[in-house]
Design an enzyme around this catalytic site. Structure first.
Site, PDB file in Angstrom:
ATOM      1  N   ARG A 183       1.976  -2.772  15.366  1.00 39.47           N
ATOM      2  CA  ARG A 183       2.775  -1.824  14.278  1.00 39.47           C
ATOM      3  C   ARG A 183       1.508  -0.946  13.263  1.00 39.47           C
ATOM      4  O   ARG A 183       0.790  -1.556  12.595  1.00 39.47           O
ATOM      5  CB  ARG A 183       3.242  -2.997  13.349  1.00 39.47           C
ATOM      6  CG  ARG A 183       4.074  -2.273  12.141  1.00 39.47           C
ATOM      7  CD  ARG A 183       4.305  -3.461  11.074  1.00 39.47           C
ATOM      8  NE  ARG A 183       5.175  -3.039  10.097  1.00 39.47           N
ATOM      9  CZ  ARG A 183       5.458  -3.395   8.669  1.00 39.47           C
ATOM     10  NH1 ARG A 183       4.461  -4.626   8.395  1.00 39.47           N
ATOM     11  NH2 ARG A 183       5.940  -2.830   7.740  1.00 39.47           N
ATOM     12  N   TYR A 187      -2.217  -1.002   9.305  1.00 44.04           N
ATOM     13  CA  TYR A 187      -2.106  -2.452   9.047  1.00 44.04           C
ATOM     14  C   TYR A 187      -3.340  -2.856   9.978  1.00 44.04           C
ATOM     15  O   TYR A 187      -3.444  -4.067   9.903  1.00 44.04           O
ATOM     16  CB  TYR A 187      -0.689  -2.940   9.471  1.00 44.04           C
ATOM     17  CG  TYR A 187       0.264  -2.448   8.343  1.00 44.04           C
ATOM     18  CD1 TYR A 187       0.285  -2.787   7.084  1.00 44.04           C
ATOM     19  CD2 TYR A 187       1.480  -1.961   8.688  1.00 44.04           C
ATOM     20  CE1 TYR A 187       1.270  -2.388   6.170  1.00 44.04           C
ATOM     21  CE2 TYR A 187       2.392  -1.501   7.888  1.00 44.04           C
ATOM     22  CZ  TYR A 187       2.408  -1.760   6.663  1.00 44.04           C
ATOM     23  OH  TYR A 187       3.214  -1.282   5.783  1.00 44.04           O
ATOM     24  N   ASN A 235       2.107 -13.224   2.216  1.00 42.85           N
ATOM     25  CA  ASN A 235       2.328 -11.607   2.473  1.00 42.85           C
ATOM     26  C   ASN A 235       3.795 -11.497   2.538  1.00 42.85           C
ATOM     27  O   ASN A 235       4.273 -11.748   3.796  1.00 42.85           O
ATOM     28  CB  ASN A 235       1.446 -11.043   3.519  1.00 42.85           C
ATOM     29  CG  ASN A 235       1.545  -9.586   3.608  1.00 42.85           C
ATOM     30  OD1 ASN A 235       2.759  -8.954   3.044  1.00 42.85           O
ATOM     31  ND2 ASN A 235       0.992  -8.988   4.549  1.00 42.85           N
ATOM     32  N   HIS A 238       9.056  -5.876  -2.345  1.00 45.07           N
ATOM     33  CA  HIS A 238       9.517  -4.801  -3.498  1.00 45.07           C
ATOM     34  C   HIS A 238      11.154  -5.215  -3.724  1.00 45.07           C
ATOM     35  O   HIS A 238      11.364  -4.441  -4.423  1.00 45.07           O
ATOM     36  CB  HIS A 238       9.412  -3.685  -2.792  1.00 45.07           C
ATOM     37  CG  HIS A 238       8.026  -3.645  -2.241  1.00 45.07           C
ATOM     38  ND1 HIS A 238       6.965  -3.490  -2.817  1.00 45.07           N
ATOM     39  CD2 HIS A 238       7.808  -3.338  -0.891  1.00 45.07           C
ATOM     40  CE1 HIS A 238       5.714  -3.381  -2.020  1.00 45.07           C
ATOM     41  NE2 HIS A 238       6.292  -3.422  -0.598  1.00 45.07           N
ATOM     42  N   ASP A 247      12.208 -16.286  -7.371  1.00 47.70           N
ATOM     43  CA  ASP A 247      12.838 -17.683  -7.848  1.00 47.70           C
ATOM     44  C   ASP A 247      12.354 -18.617  -7.164  1.00 47.70           C
ATOM     45  O   ASP A 247      12.060 -19.806  -7.550  1.00 47.70           O
ATOM     46  CB  ASP A 247      14.301 -17.619  -7.840  1.00 47.70           C
ATOM     47  CG  ASP A 247      14.816 -16.635  -8.807  1.00 47.70           C
ATOM     48  OD1 ASP A 247      14.010 -15.774  -9.566  1.00 47.70           O
ATOM     49  OD2 ASP A 247      16.235 -16.383  -8.968  1.00 47.70           O
ATOM     50  N   HIS A 264      -1.738  -8.308   0.583  1.00 48.08           N
ATOM     51  CA  HIS A 264      -1.106  -7.413   1.194  1.00 48.08           C
ATOM     52  C   HIS A 264      -2.405  -6.500   1.898  1.00 48.08           C
ATOM     53  O   HIS A 264      -3.588  -6.406   1.550  1.00 48.08           O
ATOM     54  CB  HIS A 264      -0.472  -6.141   0.440  1.00 48.08           C
ATOM     55  CG  HIS A 264       0.662  -6.693  -0.492  1.00 48.08           C
ATOM     56  ND1 HIS A 264       1.849  -7.093   0.215  1.00 48.08           N
ATOM     57  CD2 HIS A 264       0.595  -7.143  -1.519  1.00 48.08           C
ATOM     58  CE1 HIS A 264       2.801  -7.550  -0.852  1.00 48.08           C
ATOM     59  NE2 HIS A 264       1.992  -7.548  -1.803  1.00 48.08           N
ATOM     60  N   LEU A 265      -2.078  -6.178   3.302  1.00 55.03           N
ATOM     61  CA  LEU A 265      -3.085  -5.545   4.161  1.00 55.03           C
ATOM     62  C   LEU A 265      -3.385  -4.180   3.593  1.00 55.03           C
ATOM     63  O   LEU A 265      -4.517  -3.673   3.217  1.00 55.03           O
ATOM     64  CB  LEU A 265      -2.718  -5.333   5.549  1.00 55.03           C
ATOM     65  CG  LEU A 265      -2.396  -6.958   6.294  1.00 55.03           C
ATOM     66  CD1 LEU A 265      -1.246  -6.746   6.948  1.00 55.03           C
ATOM     67  CD2 LEU A 265      -3.551  -7.026   6.901  1.00 55.03           C
ATOM     68  N   SER A 266      -2.419  -3.481   3.208  1.00 56.18           N
ATOM     69  CA  SER A 266      -2.520  -2.129   2.562  1.00 56.18           C
ATOM     70  C   SER A 266      -2.610  -1.993   1.007  1.00 56.18           C
ATOM     71  O   SER A 266      -2.370  -3.103   0.635  1.00 56.18           O
ATOM     72  CB  SER A 266      -1.379  -1.372   3.136  1.00 56.18           C
ATOM     73  OG  SER A 266      -0.114  -1.899   2.547  1.00 56.18           O
ATOM     74  N   ARG A 287       0.676   3.775  -2.065  1.00 57.27           N
ATOM     75  CA  ARG A 287       1.527   4.321  -1.027  1.00 57.27           C
ATOM     76  C   ARG A 287       2.755   4.844  -1.737  1.00 57.27           C
ATOM     77  O   ARG A 287       2.646   5.475  -2.994  1.00 57.27           O
ATOM     78  CB  ARG A 287       1.697   3.039  -0.084  1.00 57.27           C
ATOM     79  CG  ARG A 287       0.562   2.794   0.681  1.00 57.27           C
ATOM     80  CD  ARG A 287       0.842   1.601   1.506  1.00 57.27           C
ATOM     81  NE  ARG A 287       1.413   1.861   2.716  1.00 57.27           N
ATOM     82  CZ  ARG A 287       2.162   1.335   3.449  1.00 57.27           C
ATOM     83  NH1 ARG A 287       2.130  -0.205   3.432  1.00 57.27           N
ATOM     84  NH2 ARG A 287       3.087   1.730   4.499  1.00 57.27           N
ATOM     85  N   ARG A 300       6.927   1.053  -3.208  1.00 60.60           N
ATOM     86  CA  ARG A 300       6.005   0.050  -3.115  1.00 60.60           C
ATOM     87  C   ARG A 300       5.140  -0.484  -3.931  1.00 60.60           C
ATOM     88  O   ARG A 300       4.250  -1.360  -4.251  1.00 60.60           O
ATOM     89  CB  ARG A 300       5.061   0.223  -1.925  1.00 60.60           C
ATOM     90  CG  ARG A 300       5.662   0.280  -0.485  1.00 60.60           C
ATOM     91  CD  ARG A 300       4.632   0.519   0.618  1.00 60.60           C
ATOM     92  NE  ARG A 300       5.110   1.143   1.747  1.00 60.60           N
ATOM     93  CZ  ARG A 300       5.867   0.903   2.880  1.00 60.60           C
ATOM     94  NH1 ARG A 300       6.113  -0.639   2.869  1.00 60.60           N
ATOM     95  NH2 ARG A 300       6.482   1.533   3.776  1.00 60.60           N
TER      96      ARG A 300
HETATM   97  C1  DQA Z   1       2.730  -5.247   3.285  1.00 57.98           C
HETATM   98  C2  DQA Z   1       2.830  -4.009   2.503  1.00 57.98           C
HETATM   99  C3  DQA Z   1       4.510  -3.776   2.344  1.00 57.98           C
HETATM  100  O1  DQA Z   1       4.913  -2.799   1.464  1.00 57.98           O
HETATM  101  C4  DQA Z   1       5.020  -3.689   3.713  1.00 57.98           C
HETATM  102  O2  DQA Z   1       6.537  -3.558   3.765  1.00 57.98           O
HETATM  103  C5  DQA Z   1       4.736  -4.442   4.727  1.00 57.98           C
HETATM  104  C6  DQA Z   1       3.088  -4.829   4.720  1.00 57.98           C
HETATM  105  C7  DQA Z   1       1.258  -5.178   3.501  1.00 57.98           C
HETATM  106  O3  DQA Z   1       0.450  -6.082   3.991  1.00 57.98           O
HETATM  107  O4  DQA Z   1       0.543  -4.074   3.460  1.00 57.98           O
HETATM  108  O5  DQA Z   1       5.336  -4.847   5.623  1.00 57.98           O
HETATM  109  O6  DQA Z   1       2.937  -6.315   2.624  1.00 57.98           O
END
Ligand code: DQA
Length: 156
Positions: A17, A22, A84, A90, A97, A110-112, A117, A121
């Protein structure tokens, strides 16, 4: 010390993906490296004298993640969560909860770099119930997150 690692929607497709965003590592690659890091922390750094055990859960379905978090504190003796939440970061009041109800120390990764972005996000609904958040370091976000979580668990 039992740590539950949760990955949300589309993260089962890591490696295939959007690799430019990522990375090229699969979720399995990252999970195996997390296990190695937990072992190294156990053997060398000795953040904790207890053996660190990781369990892994990935789902594309919000309700399954909510259920897993509920089980983590009601029956699975989990000590902390590394999560993650993918796009649910978001949108999901339900995951917020569930983490709040669990009272388990939780680190969001988060990877990114979600703040550099798209605007949608920039808000994490989850982060206010987490002890910390790490983003933008690719797979290293998970490794740094695990170290932070273990340190937190040790000191509380
Ligand atoms: C993510 C960031 C999110 O905005 C996105 O929807 C993902 C991956 C990340 O690991 O960077 O699915 O969580």
């Amino acid at each position: 010390m039992n740590i539950l690692v949760i990955n949300g929607p589309n993260l089962g497709l890591l490696g295939k993906r959007e690799p430019l965003v990522y990375g090229t590592k699969s979720l399995d690659d990252i999970s195996k490296k997390l296990v190695d890091i937990a072992k190294a922390i156990n053997d060398k750094i000795k953040i904790t004298t207890e053996e660190i055990k990781l369990s892994f859960f990935q789902s594309d379905i919000e309700g399954e993640i909510v259920k897993k978090i509920g089980e983590a504190w009601t029956k699975d003796s989990i000590d902390g969560i590394l999560i993650n939440p993918g796009a649910y970061t978001h949108t999901s009041i339900a995951i917020h909860d569930a983490i709040q109800a669990s009272n388990l120390p939780t680190v969001e990764v988060h990877l990114s770099h979600i703040y550099s972005r798209e605007n949608f996000r920039h808000t994490s609904i989850i982060s206010s119930v987490c002890v910390g958040q790490i983003c933008g370091f690719g797979e290293n976000s998970y490794f740094l997150g695990l170290q932070g979580l273990l340190n937190f668990c040790k000191n509380t």
